[in-house]
Scaffold this motif. Structure first.
Motif, short mmCIF file in Angstrom:
data_model
loop_
_atom_site.label_atom_id
_atom_site.label_comp_id
_atom_site.label_asym_id
_atom_site.label_seq_id
_atom_site.Cartn_x
_atom_site.Cartn_y
_atom_site.Cartn_z
N ILE A 33 29.11 21.40 -25.01
CA ILE A 33 28.80 22.25 -23.86
C ILE A 33 27.96 21.44 -22.88
O ILE A 33 26.87 20.97 -23.22
CB ILE A 33 28.00 23.51 -24.30
N LYS A 34 28.48 21.25 -21.67
CA LYS A 34 27.75 20.50 -20.64
C LYS A 34 26.83 21.42 -19.85
O LYS A 34 25.69 21.07 -19.57
CB LYS A 34 28.74 19.80 -19.70
N ALA A 35 27.34 22.61 -19.47
CA ALA A 35 26.54 23.56 -18.67
C ALA A 35 27.08 24.96 -18.86
O ALA A 35 28.28 25.15 -19.12
CB ALA A 35 26.57 23.17 -17.20
N LEU A 36 26.18 25.94 -18.70
CA LEU A 36 26.57 27.35 -18.73
C LEU A 36 26.15 27.98 -17.42
O LEU A 36 24.98 27.95 -17.05
CB LEU A 36 25.92 28.07 -19.91
N LEU A 37 27.11 28.53 -16.72
CA LEU A 37 26.89 29.16 -15.43
C LEU A 37 27.16 30.66 -15.59
O LEU A 37 27.70 31.09 -16.62
CB LEU A 37 27.80 28.53 -14.39
N PRO A 38 26.81 31.49 -14.61
CA PRO A 38 26.96 32.94 -14.78
C PRO A 38 28.38 33.41 -15.11
O PRO A 38 28.56 34.43 -15.76
CB PRO A 38 26.51 33.50 -13.43
N ASP A 39 29.41 32.67 -14.67
CA ASP A 39 30.78 33.13 -14.90
C ASP A 39 31.67 32.10 -15.59
O ASP A 39 32.87 32.32 -15.74
CB ASP A 39 31.42 33.53 -13.58
N ARG A 40 31.10 30.96 -16.02
CA ARG A 40 31.93 29.93 -16.63
C ARG A 40 31.09 28.97 -17.47
O ARG A 40 29.88 28.89 -17.30
CB ARG A 40 32.72 29.17 -15.57
N ALA A 41 31.80 28.26 -18.33
CA ALA A 41 31.17 27.22 -19.15
C ALA A 41 31.86 25.90 -18.83
O ALA A 41 33.07 25.85 -18.66
CB ALA A 41 31.32 27.54 -20.63
N LEU A 42 31.08 24.84 -18.75
CA LEU A 42 31.63 23.50 -18.52
C LEU A 42 31.60 22.75 -19.85
O LEU A 42 30.55 22.61 -20.47
CB LEU A 42 30.81 22.76 -17.47
N ILE A 43 32.77 22.29 -20.26
CA ILE A 43 32.93 21.60 -21.53
C ILE A 43 33.21 20.14 -21.23
O ILE A 43 34.16 19.81 -20.52
CB ILE A 43 34.11 22.19 -22.35
#
Length: 186
Positions: free
Chosen positions: A44-54
């Motif tokens: 998991i690189k980042a967690l945003l309010p509507d998506r996750a960056l893998i």
């Protein structure tokens, strides 16, 4: 490469505590925080309010949170609708209300080390409970306090029973506050 599906996101004031629930290949489901590995190749690189960056060997993959169904979306919109031209402050959660009202701050951010009682604690609360500024509220109904997940369990315990046993430390001494106070035959 395994198929991924984002089914839930949990956001907090502290980005390090944010997490996502991800299904891998329709067989494994788990909750992940930023930096944690999904498998040998991805994290998991980042967690945003509507998506996750893998992040993986082939770059960054974006997992979108699935939109709500029409009925669910309408219910959410009507629940948060505000009259035009009027901006209201964000509503505090029950946990935030208690923390503010009792002037409690975490002993250690993001850890279940309890809450330090601040100077703004009302004299009425001090008279009723014996708790004073400088005390540390350690647990409620046996649940350690100071970290959001534990606080939520403690709050649920209180809501379901209507009772609270609060463990408080002052210096090297420990005492308990019961709510509601025992009747003592009156």
């Amino acid at each position: 490469m395994a198929g991924l599906q984002l089914i839930a996101l949990f956001q907090t004031d502290d980005a390090a505590l944010a997490s996502a629930v991800i299904v891998i290949d329709d067989t494994r489901i788990a909750r992940y925080r930023v930096g944690e590995r999904l498998d040998a190749e991805r994290r998991i690189k980042a967690l945003l309010p509507d998506r996750a960056l893998i992040e993986g060997a082939y770059g960054v993959q974006v997992l979108q949170l699935a939109p709500l169904s029409g009925a669910a979306q309408a219910a959410v919109q009507s629940a948060v609708a505000e009259p035009e031209g009027e901006a209201s402050p964000p509503a505090l959660t029950p946990r935030e209300q208690v923390l503010e009202e009792l002037d409690l701050t975490p002993v250690t951010a993001g850890s279940a080390d309890g809450y330090l009682v601040g100077e703004r604690l009302s004299t009425e609360v001090t008279a009723r409970s014996g708790v004073k500024p400088g005390d540390t509220v350690v647990s409620l109904n046996g649940y350690p306090l100071g970290e959001a997940a534990w606080d939520e369990l403690a709050w649920q315990s209180f809501e379901s029973s209507g009772k609270a046993v609060v463990r408080v430390q002052r210096g090297g001494e420990t005492f308990y506050v019961n709510y509601p106070e025992p009747d003592n035959g009156q």
